[in-house]
Enzyme design. Structure first.
Site, PDB file in Angstrom:
ATOM      1  N   LYS A  76     -17.450 -16.939   1.924  1.00 43.25           N
ATOM      2  CA  LYS A  76     -18.807 -16.744   2.179  1.00 43.25           C
ATOM      3  C   LYS A  76     -19.519 -16.183   0.842  1.00 43.25           C
ATOM      4  CE  LYS A  76     -18.540 -16.502   7.167  1.00 43.25           C
ATOM      5  NZ  LYS A  76     -17.734 -15.501   8.139  1.00 43.25           N
ATOM      6  N   ARG A 106       0.831  -1.245   0.003  1.00 41.91           N
ATOM      7  CA  ARG A 106       0.101  -0.112  -0.032  1.00 41.91           C
ATOM      8  C   ARG A 106       0.780   1.331  -0.004  1.00 41.91           C
ATOM      9  NH1 ARG A 106      -4.873  -1.782   4.062  1.00 41.91           N
ATOM     10  NH2 ARG A 106      -6.371  -2.536   2.280  1.00 41.91           N
ATOM     11  N   GLY A 114     -12.628  -4.358   0.738  1.00 44.35           N
ATOM     12  CA  GLY A 114     -13.910  -3.685   0.753  1.00 44.35           C
ATOM     13  C   GLY A 114     -14.341  -2.753  -0.085  1.00 44.35           C
ATOM     14  N   GLY A 132      -9.070  -8.556  -0.693  1.00 45.84           N
ATOM     15  CA  GLY A 132      -7.675  -8.402  -0.073  1.00 45.84           C
ATOM     16  C   GLY A 132      -6.927  -9.934  -0.142  1.00 45.84           C
TER      17      GLY A 132
HETATM   18  P1  ADP Z   1     -11.077 -11.920  -0.604  1.00 44.34           P
HETATM   19  O1  ADP Z   1     -10.392 -11.238   0.661  1.00 44.34           O
HETATM   20  O2  ADP Z   1     -10.155 -11.879  -1.877  1.00 44.34           O
HETATM   21  O3  ADP Z   1     -12.423 -11.202  -0.922  1.00 44.34           O
HETATM   22  P2  ADP Z   1     -12.293 -13.868   0.978  1.00 44.34           P
HETATM   23  O4  ADP Z   1     -11.749 -13.265   2.215  1.00 44.34           O
HETATM   24  O5  ADP Z   1     -13.561 -14.089   0.352  1.00 44.34           O
HETATM   25  O6  ADP Z   1     -11.158 -13.420  -0.252  1.00 44.34           O
HETATM   26  O7  ADP Z   1     -11.879 -15.479   1.220  1.00 44.34           O
HETATM   27  C1  ADP Z   1     -10.482 -15.964   1.785  1.00 44.34           C
HETATM   28  C2  ADP Z   1     -10.829 -17.195   2.612  1.00 44.34           C
HETATM   29  O8  ADP Z   1     -11.355 -18.042   2.099  1.00 44.34           O
HETATM   30  C3  ADP Z   1      -9.279 -17.670   2.891  1.00 44.34           C
HETATM   31  O9  ADP Z   1      -8.897 -17.515   3.971  1.00 44.34           O
HETATM   32  C4  ADP Z   1      -9.255 -19.040   2.332  1.00 44.34           C
HETATM   33  O10 ADP Z   1      -8.812 -20.017   3.216  1.00 44.34           O
HETATM   34  C5  ADP Z   1     -10.922 -19.375   2.445  1.00 44.34           C
HETATM   35  N1  ADP Z   1     -11.281 -20.447   1.843  1.00 44.34           N
HETATM   36  C6  ADP Z   1     -11.353 -20.918   0.254  1.00 44.34           C
HETATM   37  N2  ADP Z   1     -11.893 -22.034  -0.193  1.00 44.34           N
HETATM   38  C7  ADP Z   1     -11.983 -22.613   1.271  1.00 44.34           C
HETATM   39  C8  ADP Z   1     -12.620 -23.837   1.619  1.00 44.34           C
HETATM   40  N3  ADP Z   1     -12.806 -24.765   0.752  1.00 44.34           N
HETATM   41  N4  ADP Z   1     -13.002 -24.142   2.701  1.00 44.34           N
HETATM   42  C9  ADP Z   1     -12.642 -23.213   3.717  1.00 44.34           C
HETATM   43  N5  ADP Z   1     -12.084 -22.037   3.591  1.00 44.34           N
HETATM   44  C10 ADP Z   1     -11.897 -21.574   2.223  1.00 44.34           C
END
Ligand code: ADP
Ligand code: MG
Length: 398
Positions: free
Chosen positions: A199, A38, A379, A355
Site C-alpha cells: 500500500k 528477535r 513500524g 517486517g
Molecule cells: P513491509 O512489511 O516490508 O513494509 P509490506 O507489508 O508493505 O512490506 O508489503 C508486503 C506485502 O505486499 C506482501 O504480503 C506481498 O505479497 C504484497 N505484495 C507485493 N506485491 C504485490 C502485488 N503485485 N500484488 C499484491 N500484493 C503484493
C-alpha cells in the site's frame, strides 16, 4: 549535542537492571517459535550485561492481550528459547509486578537473570500508567531499552521507566540508530530507494521524506499498480488503491528529474494466485482486464539492477511481488541479489526496513551478511524513516 546513552556508559556490576527487549516472536498454533530472530538480536546486550555482573530482569510484550492475562501469550516459549541460545535455563515468572516478583528479583545474584511475564497483561503498560511504572521501577535500579521494535510507542516499558530510572540503550538500538540515522542526514550518493509492498498509505511518509534526497526511486510491488493506473494504464484485477490515484500523480509531479522515479516497464501477470499459477510477461500498457499484476517483469528487474549496481546507498522497503507464492518471487529474488552484489562489489551500504521485506529475503535464502543492516522494527523503522521521532529512543539521548 545530546548523544545516545548506551550500556557502555555505566557500570552494570551488581545493579538490578530492568531490560526491555522485543521478544514479540511469531509462533505456530502449538506455540512453537517459528522465527527467533528477535531473540537472537537481543543476545549481545544480554550477554554483555551478564558478563559485567548485572542482576538482570528481562521484560517483553507478546501479541495484543489488551491488558488481560491470555494463556496463549505467555512468554514461556521465549524464555525457553533464550535459555537454549544462552546454554543455560532462564527462569521465568508468571507475573510482571507484585510481591513475588519483588522477592525473586531481590534474590538475583550478580550475573544472574530472570524473565518477567508479558507486560501487556497489564493495562498500565500501553496506558503508560504512573502506578504501573512505579511498581516496575521498584524492581530495579537502572532501565535499559533494547526493544527497537516498540520504540515508536510511549509505553510504560519504553518511555515510562526512562522517566523514573537512569535509562540507557542496548546494543540493538544502538546498531539500529547507527544504520538508520545517517539516512536521515546526507547519505552517500548515488542514493537509491526501492519501494514495494502492498500500500501507498504505508510508504507515503517515507516517499515524502526522501524524494528530495534520493537520486533514484524504484517502485514495484502492489504499490506500483496505483502509479501505473495513475498514468492511465489498465491494471485489470490487480491490487490497486483507486482512491490514491491523485496522490500517486502528486508524487510523480514532485520528482526532481524525469528519470528519478522508475516504474515497472513490464510485469508478470496471472489469472489465479497459487503456487502452480500460469504466468505471462507483458508490457506495462498491455495488461489484460481479467489479469492481475503479481511481480516485476525481467526488463524492469534489469533496469532496477543497473541502477542498484551504480548506487552507494540503498534503502529497500517492501517486496516487489506477491512473494507468498513461488511464481511471483523472481523480481524480489533478483533485485535482492543485485543489492547483495552491490555490497560485495562496491561496498554499497544497504538497509532493509519493514517486517515482510526482511522475512521474505530470509525465506529466499539471503543472509544478514548480504546487506548492510536489516532493521528489526517494521513500524518503528518506517516511522523513523518518515521523519518522526521515536519516543522510546528520544529519552535515551542526553
Ligand atoms: P513491509 O512489511 O516490508 O513494509 P509490506 O507489508 O508493505 O512490506 O508489503 C508486503 C506485502 O505486499 C506482501 O504480503 C506481498 O505479497 C504484497 N505484495 C507485493 N506485491 C504485490 C502485488 N503485485 N500484488 C499484491 N500484493 C503484493
Ligand atoms: Mg508488512
Amino acid at each position: 549535542m545530546p548523544t545516545l546513552q548506551t550500556i557502555r556508559d555505566f557500570n552494570p556490576e551488581g545493579k538490578k537492571i530492568l531490560l526491555r527487549v522485543d521478544f514479540n516472536v511469531p509462533q505456530d498454533e502449538q506455540g512453537n517459535i517459528t522465527d527467533d530472530n528477535r531473540i537472537v538480536k537481543a543476545l549481545p546486550t544480554i550477554k554483555y550485561l551478564l558478563e559485567k555482573g548485572a542482576r538482570l530482569i528481562i521484560m517483553s510484550h507478546l501479541g495484543r492481550p489488551d491488558g488481560q492475562v491470555n494463556e496463549k501469550m505467555r512468554l514461556d516459549p521465549a524464555a525457553k528459547r533464550l535459555g537454549e541460545l544462552l546454554g543455560k535455563p532462564v527462569k521465568k515468572l508468571n507475573e510482571t509486578i507484585g510481591e513475588n516478583v519483588q522477592k525473586e528479583t531481590e534474590a538475583l545474584a550478580n550475573g544472574e537473570m530472570l524473565m518477567l511475564e508479558n507486560t501487556r497483561f497489564y493495562p498500565g503498560e500501553e496506558a503508560n500508567d504512573a502506578e504501573f511504572i512505579k511498581q516496575l521501577a521498584e524492581l530495579g535500579e537502572v532501565f535499559v531499552n533494547d526493544g527497537f521494535g516498540v520504540s515508536h510507542r510511549a509505553h510504560a516499558t519504553s518511555t515510562g521507566l526512562a522517566s523514573v530510572l537512569p535509562a540507557y540503550a542496548g546494543f540493538l538500538i544502538e546498531a539500529e540508530m547507527n544504520a538508520l540515522q545517517p539516512l536521515m542526514g546526507e547519505p552517500k550518493q548515488p542514493f537509491t530507494i526501492i519501494f514495494g509492498g502492498a500500500k501507498i498509505k504505508d510508504k507515503i511518509g517515507m516517499i515524502d521524506q526522501f524524494i528530495s534526497k534520493a537520486q533514484n526511486i524504484l517502485i514495484g510491488g502492489g504499490l506500483a499498480n496505483t502509479f501505473i493506473a495513475a498514468l492511465g494504464h489498465e491494471v485489470g484485477q490487480s491490487l490497486c488503491e483507486k482512491d490514491k490515484l491523485d496522490l500517486a500523480k502528486e508524487i510523480l509531479a514532485k520528482a526532481t528529474s524525469p528519470s528519478q522515479i522508475v516504474l515497472p516497464a513490464d510485469v508478470i501477470i496471472a489469472r489465479e494466485i497459487s503456487n502452480t499459477a500460469a504466468t505471462e510477461v507483458v508490457a506495462i500498457d498491455a495488461v489484460p482486464a481479467d489479469a492481475k499484476i503479481l511481480d516485476a517483469g525481467p526488463q524492469t528487474v534489469e533496469a532496477f539492477n543497473a541502477i542498484i549496481a551504480q548506487s552507494a546507498t540503498i534503502l529497500w522497503n517492501g517486496p516487489l511481488g506477491l512473494t507468498e507464492f513461488t511464481p511471483f518471487q523472481h523480481g524480489t529474488r533478483n533485485v535482492a541479489q543485485a543489492v547483495a552484489d552491490a555490497k560485495k562489489a562496491n561496498n554499497a551500504f544497504s538497509v532493509l526496513g519493514g517486517g515482510d521485506t526482511a522475512e521474505v529475503l530470509k525465506t529466499l535464502g539471503f543472509h544478514d551478511e548480504d546487506f548492510g543492516h536489516i532493521s528489526t522494527g517494521g513500524g518503528a523503522s518506517l516511522e523513523f524513516l518518515s521523519g518522526k521521532k521515536l519516543p522510546g529512543i528520544e529519552v535515551l539521548y542526553r
